[in-house]
Design an enzyme around this catalytic site. Structure first.
Site, short mmCIF file in Angstrom:
data_model
loop_
_atom_site.label_atom_id
_atom_site.label_comp_id
_atom_site.label_asym_id
_atom_site.label_seq_id
_atom_site.Cartn_x
_atom_site.Cartn_y
_atom_site.Cartn_z
N ASP A 19 -36.10 -36.07 1.46
CA ASP A 19 -37.18 -35.80 0.52
C ASP A 19 -37.22 -37.01 -0.43
OD1 ASP A 19 -38.64 -35.03 -1.70
OD2 ASP A 19 -37.71 -33.05 -1.86
N ILE A 20 -38.35 -37.70 -0.46
CA ILE A 20 -38.41 -38.96 -1.22
C ILE A 20 -38.19 -38.76 -2.72
CG2 ILE A 20 -40.91 -39.12 -1.72
CD1 ILE A 20 -40.72 -42.05 -0.58
N ASN A 33 -54.25 -40.00 -3.65
CA ASN A 33 -55.67 -40.08 -3.30
C ASN A 33 -56.38 -40.88 -4.39
OD1 ASN A 33 -56.66 -38.22 -5.43
ND2 ASN A 33 -55.51 -36.70 -4.26
N GLY A 41 -48.82 -32.28 -0.28
CA GLY A 41 -47.91 -33.16 0.44
C GLY A 41 -46.93 -33.89 -0.47
N VAL A 42 -46.69 -35.14 -0.13
CA VAL A 42 -45.72 -35.92 -0.90
C VAL A 42 -46.21 -36.15 -2.34
CG1 VAL A 42 -46.51 -38.21 -0.13
CG2 VAL A 42 -44.12 -37.87 -0.72
N ASP A 43 -47.50 -36.27 -2.50
CA ASP A 43 -48.12 -36.45 -3.82
C ASP A 43 -47.76 -35.27 -4.74
OD1 ASP A 43 -49.72 -37.48 -5.82
OD2 ASP A 43 -51.63 -37.08 -4.81
N THR A 131 -50.01 -40.17 7.27
CA THR A 131 -49.70 -39.45 8.52
C THR A 131 -49.64 -37.93 8.34
OG1 THR A 131 -47.28 -39.52 8.31
CG2 THR A 131 -48.35 -41.41 9.34
N TYR A 134 -54.11 -36.90 5.94
CA TYR A 134 -55.10 -37.92 6.28
C TYR A 134 -55.17 -38.25 7.77
CZ TYR A 134 -56.38 -38.93 1.40
OH TYR A 134 -56.87 -38.86 0.12
#
Ligand code: AR6
Length: 183
Positions: A19-20, A33, A41-43, A131, A134
């Site tokens: 997990d980043i 975005n 998501g990651v955002d 990925t 999007y």
């Protein structure tokens, strides 16, 4: 957390499955975005873990330049994250590949690295931009990301560590396989 060390003969590049938001590097990259106001998501994970300081800086950037174009990147604090900074870049939405998607995705990687250089960042972690929602094909995105990072690092030596942080198993396997070929 599994790791693949050293691709294309360089100890500077690693592949992680993680997990980043948990990665302690100078900067993590966000697949944002154009609005810069957060999303899923990651955002979503980055804004949730990093807290309101990140969104506050994003709002200021919006007021100044009206968001962020596809392929461009902006930088904010890392807030409560272990990372000091977040570099927000906007990946292309996949429309079949004939609308400049690959160039825009390359730009995400190179513009993020340029911002890193300008801010004295020595370690940076990338998610697999575009990925998820999007819809960019994962294998093509991975090839392009690796190629663009390699191209960029050939001409610079201030960035000491670049991590590809894969979250889903499929991306991790794709990156590991490509790295094996390049080792
Ligand atoms: N750590 C690392 N990678 C993650 C994490 C995490 N915590 N969570 C998801 N991923 P996506 P996009 C991976 O959809 O395709 C947002 O709503 C995930 O497995 O986050 O560029 C933005 O606001 C996938 O491989 O980003 C935009 O509207 C990768 O992150 C839109 O989604 C990218 O998936 C951007 O879409």
């Amino acid at each position: 957390m599994s790791k693949e060390m050293g691709i294309f003969g360089s100890k500077r590049v690693e592949i992680w499955q993680e997990d980043i938001t948990k990665v302690a590097v100078d900067a993590i990259v966000n697949a944002a975005n154009k609005s810069l106001l957060g999303g899923g998501g990651v955002d979503g994970a980055i804004h949730k873990a990093g807290g309101s300081a990140i969104l506050e800086e994003c709002v200021k950037i919006r007021q100044k330049q009206g968001g962020c174009e596809t392929g461009e990147a902006v930088i904010t604090t890392g807030g409560n994250l272990p990372a000091k900074y977040v570099i927000h870049t906007v990946g292309p939405v996949w429309h079949g590949g004939k609308q400049g998607e690959s160039e825009k995705l390359r730009n995400c990687y190179s513009n993020s690295l340029k911002l890193a250089q300008e801010n004295g960042i020595e370690s940076i972690a990338f998610p697999n931009i575009s990925t998820g929602v999007y819809g960019y094909p994962k294998e093509e995105a991975a090839r392009l990301a690796i190629d663009e990072i390699r191209r960029f690092l050939q001409n610079e030596d201030r960035i000491k560590k670049v991590l590809f942080v894969c979250y889903d198993r499929e991306n991790y396997q794709i990156y590991s396989r490509l790295a094996e070929k390049l080792r």
